[in-house]
Design a protein around this motif. Structure first.
Motif, PDB file in Angstrom:
ATOM      1  N   LEU A   1       0.827  -1.210   0.000  1.00 34.18           N
ATOM      2  CA  LEU A   1       0.000   0.000   0.000  1.00 34.18           C
ATOM      3  C   LEU A   1       0.860   1.259   0.000  1.00 34.18           C
ATOM      4  O   LEU A   1       0.534   2.241  -0.668  1.00 34.18           O
ATOM      5  CB  LEU A   1      -0.949   0.003   1.196  1.00 34.18           C
ATOM      6  N   LEU A   2       1.953   1.225   0.744  1.00 34.73           N
ATOM      7  CA  LEU A   2       2.856   2.378   0.754  1.00 34.73           C
ATOM      8  C   LEU A   2       3.508   2.570  -0.613  1.00 34.73           C
ATOM      9  O   LEU A   2       3.732   3.694  -1.050  1.00 34.73           O
ATOM     10  CB  LEU A   2       3.918   2.227   1.842  1.00 34.73           C
ATOM     11  N   LYS A   3       3.804   1.456  -1.295  1.00 32.44           N
ATOM     12  CA  LYS A   3       4.395   1.553  -2.628  1.00 32.44           C
ATOM     13  C   LYS A   3       3.406   2.183  -3.606  1.00 32.44           C
ATOM     14  O   LYS A   3       3.767   3.031  -4.408  1.00 32.44           O
ATOM     15  CB  LYS A   3       4.788   0.160  -3.128  1.00 32.44           C
ATOM     16  N   VAL A   4       2.135   1.782  -3.507  1.00 29.71           N
ATOM     17  CA  VAL A   4       1.104   2.365  -4.377  1.00 29.71           C
ATOM     18  C   VAL A   4       0.925   3.843  -4.055  1.00 29.71           C
ATOM     19  O   VAL A   4       0.787   4.674  -4.947  1.00 29.71           O
ATOM     20  CB  VAL A   4      -0.228   1.596  -4.223  1.00 29.71           C
ATOM     21  N   ALA A   5       0.931   4.176  -2.771  1.00 31.29           N
ATOM     22  CA  ALA A   5       0.744   5.573  -2.367  1.00 31.29           C
ATOM     23  C   ALA A   5       1.910   6.445  -2.819  1.00 31.29           C
ATOM     24  O   ALA A   5       1.727   7.625  -3.102  1.00 31.29           O
ATOM     25  CB  ALA A   5       0.578   5.664  -0.857  1.00 31.29           C
ATOM     26  N   ALA A   6       3.104   5.864  -2.927  1.00 31.38           N
ATOM     27  CA  ALA A   6       4.276   6.641  -3.321  1.00 31.38           C
ATOM     28  C   ALA A   6       4.379   6.792  -4.835  1.00 31.38           C
ATOM     29  O   ALA A   6       5.159   7.614  -5.318  1.00 31.38           O
ATOM     30  CB  ALA A   6       5.547   5.977  -2.785  1.00 31.38           C
ATOM     31  N   ALA A   7       3.611   6.007  -5.595  1.00 37.43           N
ATOM     32  CA  ALA A   7       3.671   6.081  -7.060  1.00 37.43           C
ATOM     33  C   ALA A   7       3.162   7.443  -7.523  1.00 37.43           C
ATOM     34  O   ALA A   7       2.237   8.003  -6.944  1.00 37.43           O
ATOM     35  CB  ALA A   7       2.830   4.968  -7.680  1.00 37.43           C
ATOM     36  N   PRO A   8       3.780   7.955  -8.576  1.00 37.66           N
ATOM     37  CA  PRO A   8       3.322   9.258  -9.069  1.00 37.66           C
ATOM     38  C   PRO A   8       1.899   9.160  -9.621  1.00 37.66           C
ATOM     39  O   PRO A   8       1.527   8.176 -10.248  1.00 37.66           O
ATOM     40  CB  PRO A   8       4.317   9.598 -10.180  1.00 37.66           C
ATOM     41  N   VAL A   9       1.145  10.171  -9.362  1.00 38.88           N
ATOM     42  CA  VAL A   9      -0.244  10.217  -9.802  1.00 38.88           C
ATOM     43  C   VAL A   9      -0.310  10.965 -11.127  1.00 38.88           C
ATOM     44  O   VAL A   9       0.266  12.040 -11.278  1.00 38.88           O
ATOM     45  CB  VAL A   9      -1.115  10.934  -8.737  1.00 38.88           C
TER      46      VAL A   9
END
Length: 187
Positions: free
Chosen positions: A62-70
């Motif tokens: 989840l942290l990896k997804v949250a850190a991905a650029p939007v």
């Protein structure tokens, strides 16, 4: 480590029995509850550790997804422009058609002839080129070729597919394939 003899063990057993007798029924229940809690804690310790490890893995993903650029939110016009940008420009139409024919040759399929028609798609900057290609070959090769064309050409679509076989045992099929190829701009 000192060896434990029978006399020593007997003294410990007598002390334990005296302590239980002094505690009464409430002490016995408390001791039983303490033993149950200890056994329960030992039996669920492995499960708790596994669950904690699984939760840590979920948290990391989840942290990896949250850190991905939007990706930036595009306006309606921006979304439409991005959609049309996926199509090849009309100047590359001959290269797109050449890739389709090369893929057919790679799969052992050669169109007997080709009929090409183009038309503007009203209300859009797209041109639709319809290619009718009668072919002879094996069904598996035809299927693989169509899959390759659709995967490699974002502006290509199978409009019509007609397959015939002379006899059920024949490996060869006759197919009439109608592809639509969309390109940007005038032809």
């Amino acid at each position: 480590m000192m060896p434990i003899d029978a006399a020593h063990l007997e003294r410990w057993r007598e002390r334990l029995m005296r302590a239980v007798m002094r505690a009464g029924w409430a002490g016995a229940v408390g001791l039983a509850l303490l033993a149950f809690a200890l056994a329960f804690g030992l039996s669920t310790g492995g499960e708790q550790a596994a669950r904690a490890e699984a939760l840590a893995g979920e948290r990391a993903s989840l942290l990896k997804v949250a850190a991905a650029p939007v990706a930036p939110v595009l306006s309606d016009r921006g979304q439409l422009a991005a959609f049309y940008a996926r199509f090849a420009p009309a100047s590359e139409l001959s290269a797109v058609l050449a890739q389709i024919h090369t893929a057919a040759a790679d799969h052992g399929l050669l169109p007997e002839r080709g009929d090409y028609r183009s038309a503007l798609v009203s209300g859009t900057p797209l041109v639709r080129v319809t290619a009718t290609l009668p072919m002879q070959g094996r069904f598996d090769d035809l299927y693989a070729w169509l899959g390759q064309v659709l995967a490699e050409q974002p502006g290509a679509a199978v409009e019509q597919l007609s397959i015939k076989r002379e006899r059920a045992a024949d490996g060869q099929v006759s197919a009439d394939v109608r592809l639509s190829v969309f390109v940007r701009g005038g032809v």
